[in-house]
Design an enzyme around this catalytic site. Structure first.
Site, PDB file in Angstrom:
ATOM      1  N   SER A 121       8.290  -1.707   8.630  1.00 45.67           N
ATOM      2  CA  SER A 121       8.432  -0.721   7.551  1.00 45.67           C
ATOM      3  C   SER A 121       9.891  -0.399   7.260  1.00 45.67           C
ATOM      4  O   SER A 121      10.204   0.159   6.213  1.00 45.67           O
ATOM      5  CB  SER A 121       7.705   0.570   7.928  1.00 45.67           C
ATOM      6  OG  SER A 121       8.256   1.120   9.110  1.00 45.67           O
ATOM      7  N   HIS A 142       4.329  -5.922   4.303  1.00 45.99           N
ATOM      8  CA  HIS A 142       4.259  -4.528   4.741  1.00 45.99           C
ATOM      9  C   HIS A 142       3.067  -3.803   4.138  1.00 45.99           C
ATOM     10  O   HIS A 142       3.035  -3.523   2.942  1.00 45.99           O
ATOM     11  CB  HIS A 142       5.568  -3.806   4.363  1.00 45.99           C
ATOM     12  CG  HIS A 142       5.593  -2.376   4.794  1.00 45.99           C
ATOM     13  ND1 HIS A 142       6.213  -1.393   4.055  1.00 45.99           N
ATOM     14  CD2 HIS A 142       5.057  -1.768   5.883  1.00 45.99           C
ATOM     15  CE1 HIS A 142       6.053  -0.234   4.680  1.00 45.99           C
ATOM     16  NE2 HIS A 142       5.369  -0.432   5.787  1.00 45.99           N
ATOM     17  N   GLU A 154       3.548  -4.662   0.291  1.00 44.79           N
ATOM     18  CA  GLU A 154       4.855  -5.144  -0.141  1.00 44.79           C
ATOM     19  C   GLU A 154       5.083  -6.547   0.432  1.00 44.79           C
ATOM     20  O   GLU A 154       4.999  -6.749   1.638  1.00 44.79           O
ATOM     21  CB  GLU A 154       5.961  -4.201   0.339  1.00 44.79           C
ATOM     22  CG  GLU A 154       5.901  -2.831  -0.313  1.00 44.79           C
ATOM     23  CD  GLU A 154       6.912  -1.857   0.254  1.00 44.79           C
ATOM     24  OE1 GLU A 154       7.529  -1.121  -0.526  1.00 44.79           O
ATOM     25  OE2 GLU A 154       7.083  -1.829   1.499  1.00 44.79           O
ATOM     26  N   ASN A 192       9.054   3.133   0.750  1.00 44.12           N
ATOM     27  CA  ASN A 192       9.814   4.052   1.595  1.00 44.12           C
ATOM     28  C   ASN A 192      11.157   4.407   0.977  1.00 44.12           C
ATOM     29  O   ASN A 192      11.709   5.475   1.235  1.00 44.12           O
ATOM     30  CB  ASN A 192      10.008   3.464   2.992  1.00 44.12           C
ATOM     31  CG  ASN A 192       8.756   3.597   3.844  1.00 44.12           C
ATOM     32  OD1 ASN A 192       7.932   4.485   3.610  1.00 44.12           O
ATOM     33  ND2 ASN A 192       8.591   2.727   4.817  1.00 44.12           N
TER      34      ASN A 192
END
Length: 506
Positions: A121, A142, A154, A192
């Site tokens: 991550s 991800h 992702e 993120n």
């Protein structure tokens, strides 16, 4: 010829690894589980069987389908048993050195055409692949927790990753029922990265003592429309998870001010007030439920209200305020200058109340500002100057409680609460597009699916009005001289050209 993926090895059978295994077997792929901890893979297999049978009991699919899916699942007693896999996905501890060693070890086991993918991550895919003899077959993959419900993944292209591997993982994602979003190998990738603005601005607002944390949560929820406020979410995620990630991204971007962590989260991290998992965070959970949310007090109807003089920059704001005030027979002054006893109500963008009073050249003792960026429907935010007469503040609170909707009255702040949060969310989305991390469409889709926002960050700017967002950012930058608020070139150029933010160049 495209790469065909049928057999998938998953290393690390925690929540993420098991979740990936579930969607893989449910889409007809063969999965081999491996974990270095003895018995862990077997436990994960049993838990997956229980999960699928429970779903079958609830009528999500037949028990025959559950049995068929589970037949695709097997256990590797040793890592060498993964040698025939077309794809290996590692979901182990977030430690760069350990992941690098694992990738090197796998190169000596799997077939030359096998894809090696990391569910990291926060770590660089290029760094994870750096010591491999074939770094071009290493990619990021991800997922988000819980994997079966979070329908986005992702697909991250490392510096050396081959295009056909990115394409193969993209196609696999679709087969497994997840929306793939392609990202370049940058800190935080898309989701993120884009999520930084949501919490960091809330912590900055709290640090400035603008209003209590529970009030910020309410404005985010009831005003903006998020499912949870930033402090509720922080308590749910855990400060031991969220604070190190914020520091990591900040340092990976070489102390870029947009990603600056908060001293507030650092203090709670050190004090081990981590949230729900420790019983105490911003809220108290020791009783088993959330305690510490204080609702705004509804101010009763007054016998008499002052006349109201309106300061607005947009015709739709004046129309909304006039319509609201008229339904309660509040007198509106139509003069160029307000009377000495009037409540001066200013719908401003990006300013604090003092700056608004100076710009309109009116008495700051009469000024109360209102945030209309998100309208008047669900919640209102009022902001007096620190010298506004108490009776006028009370009158403003009562006026905006007349229809039973709550109103928060905050201390002075550039951009209120919602304006700051939304402007930073939109601006960061534009910056991610400017950096070429992902396409505009993938940025918007990733954030909606991965973070649960009502809109993607770039399209949200168009919904709110890109000109307003730019004005908020420009004014906050000018007043605070803090470069975290500087507008993205992506945003500024499109506003000046009269183009929607989602417009892409040819």
């Amino acid at each position: 010829m495209s790469i065909q993926i049928q057999k998938i090895g998953i290393i690390g059978v925690g929540t993420m690894g098991a979740g990936i295994a579930q969607i893989a077997i449910q889409s007809g792929h063969d999965v081999v589980l491996f974990d270095a901890k003895a018995g862990a893979a077997e436990q994960a297999q049993e838990k997956l069987a229980k999960t699928l049978n429970t779903l079958a009991d609830k009528g999500k699919f037949s028990h025959e389908k559950a049995a068929e899916d589970l037949a695709h699942l097997s256990i590797a007693q040793q890592i060498e048993d993964l040698k025939d896999c077309d794809l290996i996905v590692e979901a182990i501890i977030e430690n760069l050195e350990i992941k690098q060693k694992l990738m090197q070890q796998l190169e000596g086991i799997v077939k030359p055409e096998a894809i090696l993918a990391s569910n990291t991550s926060s770590l660089s895919i290029s760094a994870i692949a750096a010591n491999c003899s074939q770094p071009e077959r290493v990619a990021g993959y991800h997922f988000f927790n819980p994997v079966p419900l979070m329908k986005v993944v992702e697909v991250i292209e490392g510096f050396n990753t081959r295009a056909d591997i990115v394409d193969a993982l993209t196609q696999l994602s679709t087969k497994m029922g997840h929306r793939p979003v392609k990202a370049k190998d940058t800190p935080g990738f898309i989701i993120n990265h884009a999520g930084r603005a949501f919490g960091s601005e809330a912590y900055a607002i709290l640090n400035e003592n603008v209003t209590p944390f529970y009030d910020i949560d309410r404005i985010y929820r009831d005003g903006i429309g998020f499912k949870m406020g930033p402090f509720e979410l922080g308590d749910l995620t855990g400060m031991d998870v969220s604070h190190p990630v914020s520091e990591s991204i900040y340092h990976q971007y070489y102390e870029e001010t947009r990603y600056r962590p908060s001293v507030i989260t650092r203090q709670r991290f050190i004090a081990k007030q981590l949230g729900r998992k420790t019983g105490k965070g911003f809220y108290d959970y020791t009783s088993g439920s959330k305690v510490g949310d204080v609702a705004p007090t509804l101010v009763e109807k007054l016998d008499q209200y002052p006349s109201v003089w309106l300061g607005t920059e947009y015709s739709e704001d004046r129309q909304a305020l006039e319509q609201y005030l008229q339904q309660f027979n509040i007198q509106i002054e139509q003069t160029d200058a307000p009377s000495a006893d009037a409540l001066i109500l200013i719908a401003t963008y990006g300013e604090d109340a003092t700056s608004a009073a100076v710009r309109y050249q009116v008495s700051p003792q009469q000024v109360v500002c209102i945030d209309l960026l998100y309208g008047l429907n669900k919640h209102r935010t009022l902001m007096p100057t620190f010298v506004t007469k108490a009776e006028l503040v009370n009158a403003a609170q009562s006026i905006f409680n007349l229809d039973g909707v709550t109103a928060s009255t905050i201390q002075e702040s550039v951009g209120f609460v919602a304006q700051r949060a939304l402007a930073m969310i939109v601006n960061l989305g534009c910056d991610i597009a400017q950096q070429g991390v992902a396409t505009v469409e993938d940025i918007n889709v990733a954030v909606k699916l991965g973070l649960g926002y009502p809109y993607g960050p770039i399209e949200w700017g168009d919904v709110l009005g890109a000109e307003k967002i730019l004005k908020i950012l420009d004014r906050m930058t000018a007043i605070t001289r803090d470069q975290r608020y500087r507008p993205s070139p992506w945003l500024r150029r499109r506003v000046h050209l009269g183009l929607p933010l989602v417009h892409t160049t040819h």
